[in-house]
Design a protein around this motif. Structure first.
Motif, PDB file in Angstrom:
ATOM      1  N   ALA A  25       0.745  -1.028   0.106  1.00 19.05           N
ATOM      2  CA  ALA A  25      -0.230   0.022   0.138  1.00 19.05           C
ATOM      3  C   ALA A  25       1.065   1.317   0.020  1.00 19.05           C
ATOM      4  CB  ALA A  25      -1.031  -0.122   1.166  1.00 19.05           C
ATOM      5  N   GLU A  51      -5.751 -10.766  -1.049  1.00 13.09           N
ATOM      6  CA  GLU A  51      -5.314  -9.425  -0.404  1.00 13.09           C
ATOM      7  C   GLU A  51      -4.335  -8.410  -1.331  1.00 13.09           C
ATOM      8  OE1 GLU A  51      -4.571 -11.246   4.062  1.00 13.09           O
ATOM      9  OE2 GLU A  51      -2.974 -11.460   2.583  1.00 13.09           O
ATOM     10  N   CYS A  55      -5.684  -4.730  -2.473  1.00 16.00           N
ATOM     11  CA  CYS A  55      -4.772  -3.554  -2.071  1.00 16.00           C
ATOM     12  C   CYS A  55      -4.640  -2.931  -3.404  1.00 16.00           C
ATOM     13  CB  CYS A  55      -3.661  -3.961  -1.555  1.00 16.00           C
ATOM     14  SG  CYS A  55      -2.487  -2.723  -1.034  1.00 16.00           S
ATOM     15  N   SER A  58      -8.125  -1.102  -4.476  1.00 21.03           N
ATOM     16  CA  SER A  58      -8.520   0.008  -3.676  1.00 21.03           C
ATOM     17  C   SER A  58      -7.537   1.238  -3.982  1.00 21.03           C
ATOM     18  CB  SER A  58      -8.183  -0.228  -2.365  1.00 21.03           C
ATOM     19  OG  SER A  58      -6.952  -0.262  -1.954  1.00 21.03           O
ATOM     20  N   SER A  59      -6.213   1.142  -4.717  1.00 18.70           N
ATOM     21  CA  SER A  59      -5.287   2.171  -4.820  1.00 18.70           C
ATOM     22  C   SER A  59      -5.873   2.748  -6.365  1.00 18.70           C
ATOM     23  CB  SER A  59      -3.842   1.617  -5.053  1.00 18.70           C
ATOM     24  OG  SER A  59      -3.677   0.767  -6.451  1.00 18.70           O
TER      25      SER A  59
END
Length: 258
Positions: A25, A51, A55, A58-59
Motif C-alpha cells: 500500500a 489481499e 490492495c 483500492s489504489s
C-alpha cells in the motif's frame, strides 16, 4: 524520425524500484503521488492473491504485468493464475534466475526454455502471456546462440527487454530490439553508465546515463511493445527517480507524436 501513434505505449512504474518503501500500500501511494496510473507488480508481497488484488484495486491502479521469480512459478503457479485473474492482468514475467540454478551450458538453457514453455502453455489457457526478462548473463555469446536466443526459440514465449542491462552487456540495443520486435511485450526503461563500475553504481535516472534513447524508443515504437516501465535497481531518491523517469518518457513520446 519515427513517430508514436497516440496511445500506442503506456508509461508505467515497476514496483521493484520502490521495494524499500514499506508495504504494498505504501509503495502504491508513492507511485501514485508521482503521477502514475499503471504499474508492474513484483511477487505476492507476503500476501494472499485476494489481499494483493484488494490492495491494488483500492489504489485505483491498473496492473499491466507482474513479475514472479522461478521458485514462485515452480511452487505457486495456481496462485499466480488466481492473482492475475483477479487483477485482470494479461502478462506474467519471469525476471531472474539465481546463480545456483542458472545454467552454464546450452543444454541447460534449453531445459530452462522448455520449462518456461510449459508454464506458458498453462498460463495461455487462462488468457495470460508469459514473458522472459533479460539481465546481462543471458546475453553472452555469439548472435543466435546466446541464452536469450535459446529461450526465445520457444515460440510461445514473449520478451521483456531490460534496456539498462542491454547497455551494460554492450549490445547494439536497437539492433537486438529489431531482431525480436514481434516478441516484445513491454520494456524496462532504465539508464546506465557502464563505465562507472560493475555494481549498482552503474544505474542512472532516465536521461542521465549514456544510452542514446532516440533509436531505442524508435525501435520499441516499431515493435509489439505496449508498456514502457520506469525502473531503477538501487536509487537513492525514489521520488526523484520516478518523477524524472515519467517526465523524460512523456517528453520523448510527445516529441514523436502526431
Amino acid at each position: 524520425m519515427k513517430r508514436f501513434n497516440e496511445g500506442q505505449m503506456r508509461v508505467s512504474a515497476q514496483l521493484y524500484t520502490v521495494r524499500q518503501r514499506g508495504d504494498l500500500a505504501a509503495q502504491l501511494d508513492l507511485v501514485a503521488s508521482c503521477g502514475f496510473t499503471d504499474v508492474e507488480t513484483v511477487g505476492f508481497h507476503g500476501l494472499s492473491p485476494n489481499e494483493v488484488a484488494a490492495c491494488v484495486t483500492s489504489s485505483g491502479f491498473r496492473v499491466r504485468s507482474a513479475h514472479f521469480d522461478w521458485e514462485e512459478f515452480e511452487t505457486c503457479l495456481e496462485d499466480i493464475v488466481a492473482l492475475l485473474g483477479l487483477l485482470e492482468c494479461p502478462v506474467a514475467v519471469m525476471p531472474w534466475l539465481t546463480p545456483k540454478v542458472r545454467p552454464d551450458t546450452a543444454e541447460g538453457w534449453r531445459a530452462v526454455s522448455g520449462q518456461l514453455a510449459e508454464w506458458a502453455d498453462h498460463l495461455s489457457s487462462h488468457g495470460i502471456r508469459l514473458a522472459y526478462h533479460n539481465h546481462d548473463f543471458d546475453l553472452v555469446g555469439e548472435t543466435g546462440a546466446t541464452p536469450l536466443d535459446i529461450v526465445l526459440e520457444q515460440e510461445n514465449l514473449s520478451w521483456q527487454p531490460d534496456i539498462g542491462w542491454l547497455a551494460v552487456a554492450g549490445c547494439d540495443i536497437a539492433r537486438i530490439l529489431d531482431r525480436f520486435a514481434s516478441r516484445i511485450v513491454s520494456a524496462h526503461i532504465k539508464d546506465a553508465d557502464p563505465a562507472a563500475g560493475i555494481g549498482d553504481e552503474r544505474w542512472r535516472d532516465l536521461g542521465q546515463g549514456v544510452i542514446d534513447w532516440a533509436p531505442v524508443l524508435c525501435a520499441l515504437a516499431d515493435s509489439a511493445c505496449t508498456d514502457l516501465l520506469v525502473e531503477h535497481d538501487e536509487t537513492g531518491n525514489h521520488r526523484r527517480t520516478l518523477e524524472t523517469g515519467r517526465r523524460f518518457l512523456m517528453d520523448q513520446m510527445a516529441e514523436r507524436c502526431g
